[in-house]
Design an enzyme around this catalytic site. Sequence first.
Site, PDB file in Angstrom:
ATOM      1  N   ALA A  88       0.819  -1.215   0.000  1.00  0.00           N
ATOM      2  CA  ALA A  88       0.000   0.000   0.000  1.00  0.00           C
ATOM      3  C   ALA A  88       0.854   1.267   0.000  1.00  0.00           C
ATOM      4  O   ALA A  88       0.430   2.298  -0.523  1.00  0.00           O
ATOM      5  CB  ALA A  88      -0.953  -0.005   1.188  1.00  0.00           C
ATOM      6  N   THR A  89       2.042   1.199   0.560  1.00  0.00           N
ATOM      7  CA  THR A  89       2.908   2.384   0.530  1.00  0.00           C
ATOM      8  C   THR A  89       3.204   2.771  -0.915  1.00  0.00           C
ATOM      9  O   THR A  89       3.058   3.940  -1.306  1.00  0.00           O
ATOM     10  CB  THR A  89       4.229   2.110   1.296  1.00  0.00           C
ATOM     11  N   ASN A 168      -6.073   3.294  10.400  1.00  0.00           N
ATOM     12  CA  ASN A 168      -5.346   2.162  10.958  1.00  0.00           C
ATOM     13  C   ASN A 168      -5.176   2.214  12.473  1.00  0.00           C
ATOM     14  O   ASN A 168      -4.980   1.198  13.112  1.00  0.00           O
ATOM     15  CB  ASN A 168      -3.969   2.025  10.293  1.00  0.00           C
ATOM     16  N   GLN A 196      -6.708  -0.885   5.226  1.00  0.00           N
ATOM     17  CA  GLN A 196      -7.333  -1.442   6.435  1.00  0.00           C
ATOM     18  C   GLN A 196      -8.777  -1.879   6.211  1.00  0.00           C
ATOM     19  O   GLN A 196      -9.378  -2.436   7.134  1.00  0.00           O
ATOM     20  CB  GLN A 196      -7.291  -0.396   7.565  1.00  0.00           C
ATOM     21  N   SER A 216      -3.220  -3.657   0.359  1.00  0.00           N
ATOM     22  CA  SER A 216      -2.020  -4.304   0.872  1.00  0.00           C
ATOM     23  C   SER A 216      -2.360  -5.748   1.234  1.00  0.00           C
ATOM     24  O   SER A 216      -3.340  -5.993   1.937  1.00  0.00           O
ATOM     25  CB  SER A 216      -1.543  -3.558   2.117  1.00  0.00           C
ATOM     26  N   ALA A 217      -1.539  -6.709   0.778  1.00  0.00           N
ATOM     27  CA  ALA A 217      -1.877  -8.128   1.020  1.00  0.00           C
ATOM     28  C   ALA A 217      -1.736  -8.520   2.480  1.00  0.00           C
ATOM     29  O   ALA A 217      -2.521  -9.316   2.997  1.00  0.00           O
ATOM     30  CB  ALA A 217      -0.990  -9.024   0.159  1.00  0.00           C
ATOM     31  N   HIS A 218      -0.734  -7.932   3.172  1.00  0.00           N
ATOM     32  CA  HIS A 218      -0.480  -8.453   4.529  1.00  0.00           C
ATOM     33  C   HIS A 218      -1.503  -8.009   5.557  1.00  0.00           C
ATOM     34  O   HIS A 218      -1.465  -8.449   6.700  1.00  0.00           O
ATOM     35  CB  HIS A 218       0.960  -8.154   4.974  1.00  0.00           C
ATOM     36  N   THR A 256       9.658  -7.089 -12.946  1.00  0.00           N
ATOM     37  CA  THR A 256       9.187  -8.474 -13.093  1.00  0.00           C
ATOM     38  C   THR A 256       8.165  -8.791 -12.012  1.00  0.00           C
ATOM     39  O   THR A 256       8.390  -8.517 -10.833  1.00  0.00           O
ATOM     40  CB  THR A 256      10.379  -9.451 -12.975  1.00  0.00           C
ATOM     41  N   CYS A 341       7.503   5.478  18.656  1.00  0.00           N
ATOM     42  CA  CYS A 341       8.830   5.535  19.232  1.00  0.00           C
ATOM     43  C   CYS A 341       9.797   6.084  18.194  1.00  0.00           C
ATOM     44  O   CYS A 341      10.130   5.423  17.232  1.00  0.00           O
ATOM     45  CB  CYS A 341       9.250   4.140  19.648  1.00  0.00           C
TER      46      CYS A 341
HETATM   47  C1  PLP Z   1      -3.852   2.711   6.132  1.00  0.00           C
HETATM   48  C2  PLP Z   1      -2.535   2.149   5.699  1.00  0.00           C
HETATM   49  N1  PLP Z   1      -1.969   2.594   4.569  1.00  0.00           N
HETATM   50  C3  PLP Z   1      -0.812   2.122   4.123  1.00  0.00           C
HETATM   51  C4  PLP Z   1      -0.126   1.148   4.808  1.00  0.00           C
HETATM   52  C5  PLP Z   1       1.183   0.646   4.273  1.00  0.00           C
HETATM   53  O1  PLP Z   1       1.006  -0.628   3.725  1.00  0.00           O
HETATM   54  P1  PLP Z   1       2.234  -1.523   3.271  1.00  0.00           P
HETATM   55  O2  PLP Z   1       2.796  -2.099   4.515  1.00  0.00           O
HETATM   56  O3  PLP Z   1       1.614  -2.570   2.385  1.00  0.00           O
HETATM   57  O4  PLP Z   1       3.188  -0.665   2.542  1.00  0.00           O
HETATM   58  C6  PLP Z   1      -0.673   0.645   5.986  1.00  0.00           C
HETATM   59  C7  PLP Z   1       0.043  -0.376   6.775  1.00  0.00           C
HETATM   60  O5  PLP Z   1       0.636  -0.117   7.789  1.00  0.00           O
HETATM   61  C8  PLP Z   1      -1.910   1.156   6.456  1.00  0.00           C
HETATM   62  O6  PLP Z   1      -2.453   0.736   7.581  1.00  0.00           O
END
Ligand code: PLP
EC number: 2.8.1.7
Length: 417
Positions: A88-89, A168, A196, A216-218, A256, A341
Site C-alpha cells: 500500500a505504501t 489504521n 485497512q 495491501s496483502a499483509h 518483473t 517511538c
Molecule cells: C492505512 C494504511 N496505509 C498504508 C499502509 C502501508 O502498507 P504496506 O505495509 O503494504 O506498505 C498501511 C500499513 O501499515 C496502512 O495501515
Amino acid sequence: MNNQSVSAQRDLTMKLPIYLDYSATCPVDPRVAKKMAEQLTMEGNFGNPASRSHLFGWKAEEAVEDARRNLAELVNADPREIVWTSGATESDNLAIKGAAHFYQGKGKHIITSKIEHKAVLDTCRQLEREGFEVTYLNPREDGIVYPEQVQEAMRDDTIVVSLMHVNNEIGVINDIAAIGEICRARKVIFHVDAAQSAGRLPIDLAETKVDLMSFSAHKMYGPKGIGALYVRRKPRVRLEAQMHGGGHERGMRSGTLATHQIVGMGEAARIVKEEMAAESKRIEALRDRFWDQIKDMEEVHVNGSWEQRVPGILNVSFAFVEGESLIMSLKDLAISSGSACTSASLEPSYVLRALGVNDELAHSSLRFSFGRFTTEHEVDTAAAEVRKAVEKLRELSPLWDMYKDGIDLNTIEWAAH
Ligand SMILES: Cc1ncc(COP(=O)(O)O)c(C=O)c1O
C-alpha cells in the site's frame, strides 16, 4: 525511548505474547502459504509471467491473471483495473504522485487529512516540496472526515483528494461513497487508501465513485511486500509512472511480477471474500467480549466513533496511567501503543492528537486489533491482564488518589519546575 532502551527490552527467546496487533500485520493464512510455495520451484510455477515464448511463462501469467481476477472480484472491479505494486505504501505513492504529476496542468491543489497513514502524508509533503499545495483536513472528534468538509475545501485548482477508508489506529470508517460523489461532480481524482478496509468491509467499485484505491496483502492474511492499486478505466484515470523499466502493468509499474506474492494476494482475496461476512461477525463478538470486560473501569475511553468502525480495531485511552509503564506491564500482549517511538522520544500519536486527545491521554492509549486467529480464551486473558495492569498502576498514582477523593485536578496549581 532511545535505541538502547528499546533493545534492552528485547528478549527474542521469551514466550510468545498473545497477538492483538492485526492492524499492523496478519499472519499469512496457511492456505495462502501453501499456494505461494507452489509458485517457487522447478516443479512448480517459477516462470516469468512476461516470458511469452514457453509454457513456464504462460503458466506463470495465468496464475497472475487468476490472482488479479480474485482481487478484482473482492472489490467488484474489472481485472484490467488492478496494478500490482509492492504494497500500500507504493500504491499510495503511485496514486498521489502519479495523478498529481499527470494532471498538474489543471491545477496544483490536493486535499487529504491529518490522520492519513504516513505513506500518504509523506507523499503529500514531497509534492509540497515540488510546488503543490496541500490542504490537511482535521477530522471531527469522532475521527471521521465528513463529506461537507471535503466540499468546503474544494478549489478550482483542486486535482486530487486522498482520504483513507478506515483509519489504521482507531478503526473509524469514512463515507467514501458520499465523498466520491463530491469529487466526481467536480471531476477531481479521488484516491482511497483501503489497506485497512479491503477484506474487512464490503467494497463495490462499480457503485462507488472512487478513481484510485490502494490495497495491501499483509492486512488480509497474505504476504508482505505485495499490494495493488485500482486504477479506474471508466472514466479513465491517467497516472504518470513512478517506476520505469520493462513497461509491465500497462506501463504504470515496471518490474518483473513476483508471481508467488501475487498468487498469495489473490488467494488471500479469494478467501476473505468468501469468509468476510462470518469472520466480521465473529471478530465483532470478540471485540465486544473484550470491551465488556474492561469498560466498567473508570476513566476508560474508546477513541473514535463507536458506531462507524470496523469490527477488529479498538483504541482505548486509560486515564491516570503512565503510558510507558502500561506497555511495560503488558508484556504478554502484542499490542500497539498510542505513541510512536522515534529515536529520542515517545511522541504521542498524531492521529489521537488530531482528534483532540491530550498528549497525556494519547500516551496512555492502546490499540487492540483482533483477527482471524484470535480466540475467546486469548481475549479473556488479555482483558484480565489489562485490568490488572491498569488497576495496579493506578494504585501507585497520586493523581488517581486525588481523583478518587473528588479533587478537581484542573483547579490545582502545579509548582513550576
Ligand atoms: C492505512 C494504511 N496505509 C498504508 C499502509 C502501508 O502498507 P504496506 O505495509 O503494504 O506498505 C498501511 C500499513 O501499515 C496502512 O495501515
